[in-house]
Write a protein that holds these residues in place. Structure first.
Motif, short mmCIF file in Angstrom:
data_model
loop_
_atom_site.label_atom_id
_atom_site.label_comp_id
_atom_site.label_asym_id
_atom_site.label_seq_id
_atom_site.Cartn_x
_atom_site.Cartn_y
_atom_site.Cartn_z
N SER A 147 48.51 -4.34 73.74
CA SER A 147 48.95 -2.95 73.58
C SER A 147 48.42 -2.36 72.27
CB SER A 147 50.48 -2.88 73.59
OG SER A 147 50.93 -1.56 73.39
N ASN A 148 48.49 -3.14 71.19
CA ASN A 148 47.96 -2.66 69.91
C ASN A 148 46.47 -2.36 70.01
OD1 ASN A 148 50.50 -3.07 68.84
ND2 ASN A 148 49.99 -5.02 67.87
N GLY A 149 45.75 -3.21 70.75
CA GLY A 149 44.32 -2.99 70.91
C GLY A 149 44.01 -1.71 71.68
N VAL A 150 44.79 -1.46 72.74
CA VAL A 150 44.59 -0.24 73.53
C VAL A 150 44.89 1.00 72.68
CG1 VAL A 150 45.41 1.10 75.51
CG2 VAL A 150 45.07 -1.37 75.73
N MET A 151 45.97 0.94 71.91
CA MET A 151 46.34 2.07 71.06
C MET A 151 45.27 2.32 69.99
SD MET A 151 49.28 3.35 72.08
CE MET A 151 50.39 3.97 70.83
N GLN A 152 44.72 1.25 69.46
CA GLN A 152 43.67 1.40 68.45
C GLN A 152 42.44 2.06 69.04
OE1 GLN A 152 43.87 0.82 65.14
NE2 GLN A 152 41.84 1.75 65.04
N LYS A 153 42.11 1.70 70.28
CA LYS A 153 40.95 2.32 70.93
C LYS A 153 41.20 3.80 71.20
CE LYS A 153 38.94 -1.79 73.10
NZ LYS A 153 38.56 -2.46 74.37
N LYS A 154 42.42 4.14 71.57
CA LYS A 154 42.75 5.56 71.79
C LYS A 154 42.62 6.35 70.49
CE LYS A 154 45.85 5.00 75.77
NZ LYS A 154 47.16 5.31 76.35
N LEU A 155 43.11 5.75 69.41
CA LEU A 155 43.00 6.42 68.11
C LEU A 155 41.55 6.56 67.70
CD1 LEU A 155 44.36 7.64 65.64
CD2 LEU A 155 44.53 5.33 64.68
N GLN A 156 40.74 5.53 67.92
CA GLN A 156 39.33 5.59 67.57
C GLN A 156 38.62 6.66 68.38
OE1 GLN A 156 37.80 3.85 64.98
NE2 GLN A 156 36.30 5.46 65.42
N ALA A 157 38.99 6.80 69.65
CA ALA A 157 38.39 7.84 70.49
C ALA A 157 38.74 9.22 69.95
CB ALA A 157 38.86 7.68 71.92
N TYR A 158 39.98 9.37 69.47
CA TYR A 158 40.42 10.64 68.89
C TYR A 158 39.61 10.95 67.63
CZ TYR A 158 43.61 14.03 66.68
OH TYR A 158 44.16 15.14 66.09
N VAL A 159 39.43 9.93 66.78
CA VAL A 159 38.65 10.12 65.55
C VAL A 159 37.19 10.46 65.89
CG1 VAL A 159 37.77 9.00 63.47
CG2 VAL A 159 40.13 8.62 64.19
N ASP A 160 36.66 9.79 66.89
CA ASP A 160 35.27 10.06 67.30
C ASP A 160 35.13 11.51 67.77
OD1 ASP A 160 34.57 7.49 66.67
OD2 ASP A 160 34.67 6.75 68.73
N GLY A 161 36.16 12.00 68.47
CA GLY A 161 36.14 13.39 68.92
C GLY A 161 36.17 14.35 67.74
N LEU A 162 36.96 14.03 66.72
CA LEU A 162 37.01 14.88 65.53
C LEU A 162 35.67 14.89 64.81
CD1 LEU A 162 40.50 13.86 64.08
CD2 LEU A 162 39.93 15.97 65.30
N LYS A 163 34.99 13.74 64.80
CA LYS A 163 33.69 13.65 64.14
C LYS A 163 32.67 14.57 64.81
CE LYS A 163 33.93 8.94 62.28
NZ LYS A 163 33.37 7.57 62.38
N LYS A 164 32.76 14.69 66.13
CA LYS A 164 31.78 15.49 66.86
C LYS A 164 31.86 16.97 66.49
CE LYS A 164 31.50 12.43 70.89
NZ LYS A 164 31.80 12.27 72.34
N THR A 165 33.04 17.41 66.10
CA THR A 165 33.20 18.84 65.77
C THR A 165 33.21 19.10 64.25
OG1 THR A 165 35.62 18.62 65.86
CG2 THR A 165 34.47 19.27 67.89
N ALA A 166 33.09 18.02 63.48
CA ALA A 166 33.11 18.18 62.02
C ALA A 166 31.69 18.16 61.47
CB ALA A 166 33.93 17.06 61.38
N LYS A 167 31.51 18.85 60.36
CA LYS A 167 30.23 18.83 59.66
C LYS A 167 30.34 17.76 58.57
CE LYS A 167 26.91 21.59 57.08
NZ LYS A 167 26.60 22.93 56.51
N ILE A 168 29.69 16.62 58.76
CA ILE A 168 29.80 15.50 57.83
C ILE A 168 28.45 15.27 57.14
CG2 ILE A 168 30.27 13.03 57.62
CD1 ILE A 168 32.01 13.29 60.15
N GLU A 169 28.46 15.29 55.83
CA GLU A 169 27.25 15.07 55.04
C GLU A 169 27.48 13.88 54.12
OE1 GLU A 169 26.23 18.62 53.03
OE2 GLU A 169 26.11 19.85 54.83
N LYS A 170 26.73 12.82 54.31
CA LYS A 170 26.83 11.64 53.46
C LYS A 170 25.78 11.72 52.35
CE LYS A 170 28.53 8.55 57.09
NZ LYS A 170 28.30 7.24 57.81
N THR A 171 26.21 11.47 51.13
CA THR A 171 25.28 11.56 49.99
C THR A 171 24.97 10.19 49.41
OG1 THR A 171 27.16 11.93 48.50
CG2 THR A 171 26.02 13.88 49.39
N GLN A 172 25.49 9.14 50.03
CA GLN A 172 25.12 7.79 49.61
C GLN A 172 25.24 6.81 50.75
OE1 GLN A 172 27.81 6.44 46.57
NE2 GLN A 172 29.28 5.67 48.03
#
Length: 283
Positions: free
Chosen positions: A258-283
């Protein structure tokens, strides 16, 4: 309070208390007692120079120390010690605010990280609140894990030394007739030496990759012909035995699944946020 103290938690709590003090103080000014027009719904557990420590703050800090244990396990004296810790932290945080230690770049960065962590944890909990995995999701996750798990366990011994030359010398001694266990006891540098280098039973995923690959290539009773290097040093390895193991029953690991499934759901949510965010890495 030695029963519960944990350095990371205390550091976070102090920084959080300091953040509150800095906010209350304004820029470089000493904290003033807040004006109260009405009594709070729940009385504060303590007040220091007009700054209250709320029941919610006390309960939150206590929860962080207990890490899942029930508060009912604590004695009255232990609960009083927790309050004393909070008072001490508030005193230090308020004094730090008066002295402007929040102007230190490292302190400011730590305060930012604490706030970021708290906000991220709160958003994670909010997102996952109504997303408990279904039985179908749990069984699918379990079946996938079982299909990919290492079902072979290995029983091996090793001799760990600091140099390739020392490992080669150990191999030479064993090939010359010395017992592997005796050489391990005499020359190995890790705690397994007391048992003749015996590592017990393990799966390859638990070991450093070069070590696991070497073990997998051995037959029962064989020793590595050349030293094996890992981040821990140089190894001479002897495979004692192998055995096949059955996967743990579903009910036994249901919570982990169950913890593993929940972690995957959270990661999918974060991945979705990344797609709509402007992320610039400087290092």
């Amino acid at each position: 309070m030695s029963q519960f103290s944990s350095t990371p938690w205390i550091r976070i709590a102090i920084l959080t208390a300091f953040a509150v003090s800095v906010t209350a103080c304004g820029k470089g000014q000493a904290p003033a007692a807040p004006e109260k027009t009405a009594a709070p719904a729940v009385p504060a557990v303590a007040t220091i120079d007009g700054t209250p420590i709320s029941r919610v703050e006390y309960d939150t800090y206590l929860k962080s120390l207990l890490r899942g244990r029930p508060a009912a396990d604590l004695t009255t004296e232990q609960k009083a010690q927790v309050l004393d810790e909070l008072i001490n932290m508030q005193l230090l945080a308020s004094q730090g605010a008066k002295e402007g230690v929040d102007k230190d770049p490292e302190v400011a960065a730590q305060l930012d990280v604490v706030r970021m962590r708290v906000m991220a944890d709160a958003e994670s909990a909010k997102y996952l609140k109504d997303k408990e995995p279904t039985d179908a999701e749990l069984h699918a996750e379990y079946d996938t894990a079982v299909a990919t798990m290492d079902k072979t366990e290995y029983h091996a011994r090793h001799i760990l030394v600091s140099s390739k030359e020392a490992a080669e010398a150990a191999i030479k001694k064993i090939k010359g007739g010395a017992k592997f266990e005796d050489v391990a006891k005499a020359e190995s540098t890790d705690s397994s030496k007391t048992n003749g280098g015996d590592l017990g039973w393990f799966t390859l995923t638990r070991m450093a990759k070069p070590f696991g690959e070497a073990v997998k290539g051995l037959k029962k009773g064989e020793m590595t012909a050349t030293p094996v290097q890992t981040q821990f040093g140089w190894h001479v390895i002897k495979l004692e035995d192998t055995r096949e193991t059955a996967p743990p029953p579903f009910d036994q690991v249901k919570q982990q699944v169950s913890n593993g499934v929940m972690q995957k759901k959270l990661q999918a949510y974060v991945d979705g946020l990344k797609k709509t965010a402007k992320i610039e890495k400087t290092q």
